[in-house]
Scaffold this active site. Structure first.
Site, short mmCIF file in Angstrom:
data_model
loop_
_atom_site.label_atom_id
_atom_site.label_comp_id
_atom_site.label_asym_id
_atom_site.label_seq_id
_atom_site.Cartn_x
_atom_site.Cartn_y
_atom_site.Cartn_z
CB CYS A 269 24.06 88.03 -2.21
SG CYS A 269 24.48 88.99 -3.47
CG HIS B 203 27.42 84.65 -3.25
ND1 HIS B 203 26.27 84.26 -3.25
CD2 HIS B 203 27.40 85.92 -4.00
CE1 HIS B 203 25.49 85.14 -3.71
NE2 HIS B 203 26.23 86.12 -4.41
NE ARG C 96 17.77 94.39 -5.23
CZ ARG C 96 16.82 94.26 -6.23
NH1 ARG C 96 15.71 95.08 -6.17
NH2 ARG C 96 17.00 93.34 -7.06
CB ILE D 44 27.71 87.45 -7.73
CG1 ILE D 44 28.77 86.44 -7.64
CG2 ILE D 44 26.88 87.39 -9.16
CD1 ILE D 44 28.32 84.89 -7.59
NE ARG D 45 23.24 92.33 -11.61
CZ ARG D 45 21.96 92.15 -11.74
NH1 ARG D 45 21.41 91.36 -11.39
NH2 ARG D 45 21.25 93.29 -11.60
CD GLU E 149 26.79 81.53 -1.26
OE1 GLU E 149 27.30 81.87 -0.25
OE2 GLU E 149 25.75 81.96 -1.91
N GLY F 243 20.67 85.14 -5.00
CA GLY F 243 19.90 85.21 -6.10
C GLY F 243 19.35 86.19 -6.61
CD GLU F 244 16.88 89.70 -8.87
OE1 GLU F 244 18.25 89.67 -9.22
OE2 GLU F 244 16.74 90.97 -8.52
CB SER F 245 16.26 90.35 -3.22
OG SER F 245 16.54 91.61 -4.06
N1 GLN Z 1 21.32 91.62 -7.53
C1 GLN Z 1 20.72 90.70 -6.65
C2 GLN Z 1 19.41 91.22 -5.81
O1 GLN Z 1 19.16 92.44 -5.78
C3 GLN Z 1 21.34 89.93 -5.61
C4 GLN Z 1 22.72 89.24 -6.20
C5 GLN Z 1 22.94 88.14 -5.46
O2 GLN Z 1 22.52 87.33 -4.50
N2 GLN Z 1 24.25 87.61 -6.03
O3 GLN Z 1 18.71 90.66 -5.43
#
Ligand code: GLN
Length: 187
Positions: free
Chosen positions: A79, A168, A106, A132-133, A170, A47-49
């Site tokens: 991630c 990921h 990151r 993913i990113r 999952e 997600g977004e940390s």
């Molecule tokens: N770019 C996100 C972060 O810095 C991590 C991306 C992800 O969990 N798919 O938190």
């Protein structure tokens, strides 16, 4: 076996359905009372940390979860979850739990190449890896086992009770990484 999945933001639902498909009793952790009953493992999703970090503090979940991890609760992070565990972040940002002796970069693959899929080895086993990113591990301490390297970058690690992947599992039909986590819990 009961596994709590941090469900503040990100792809927690995918972890829950994956765990359920493996016959595991998975539940969402959204607030303090959700962790009042005993559980055997913790998942920190992607997600977004930065958002998760803020919510962990706002909801009073930060200290109790950090203590559980430090006391040896098995944890599996993907991630953004890996970023939450890292002791240090390359961009100088303050760490979150900081329980794993890794330095993480990151959004390490840049905007254009931010998302891709590959198959590479996890603990010697060819495994599907959607990124993913994603972050990667820039530096791993002596007590950290490197489980995956892709393109010369460390993308999965284990330190005692903590397992972390930059990708990921999952989001795939591949159970390899989950099976490793389940084995960690059984031991
Ligand atoms: N770019 C996100 C972060 O810095 C991590 C991306 C992800 O969990 N798919 O938190």
């Amino acid at each position: 076996m009961r596994i709590g999945v941090l469900a503040l933001q990100g792809d927690f639902a995918e972890h829950i359905s994956k765990l359920s498909s493996l016959g595991i009793d998975a539940f969402e952790i959204r607030k303090l009372s959700d962790i009042s009953n005993r559980f055997d493992g913790l998942v920190l999703p992607g997600g977004e940390s930065t958002v998760m970090k803020k919510l962990l503090h706002d909801l009073g979940l930060f200290n109790p979860l950090k203590n559980l991890i430090s006391d040896g609760l098995p944890v599996f992070a993907t991630c953004a979850g890996m970023i939450l565990l890292a002791k240090s972040l390359e961009d100088g940002e303050a760490p979150c739990f900081g329980t794993m002796d890794i330095t993480v970069k990151r959004n390490a693959y840049g905007r254009q190449l931010g998302s891709f899929r590959c198959v590479d080895k996890f603990n010697g086993i060819p495994t599907e890896m959607p990124f993913i990113r994603a972050p990667y591990v820039k530096k791993a301490g002596k007590s950290v086992d490197v489980l995956s390297v892709h393109d010369n970058r460390i993308v999965a690690v284990r330190q005692q009770n903590q397992l972390a992947a930059a990708f990921h599992p999952e989001l795939t039909a591949d159970d390899t990484v989950y099976n490793t986590f389940i084995e960690m819990i059984k031991k």
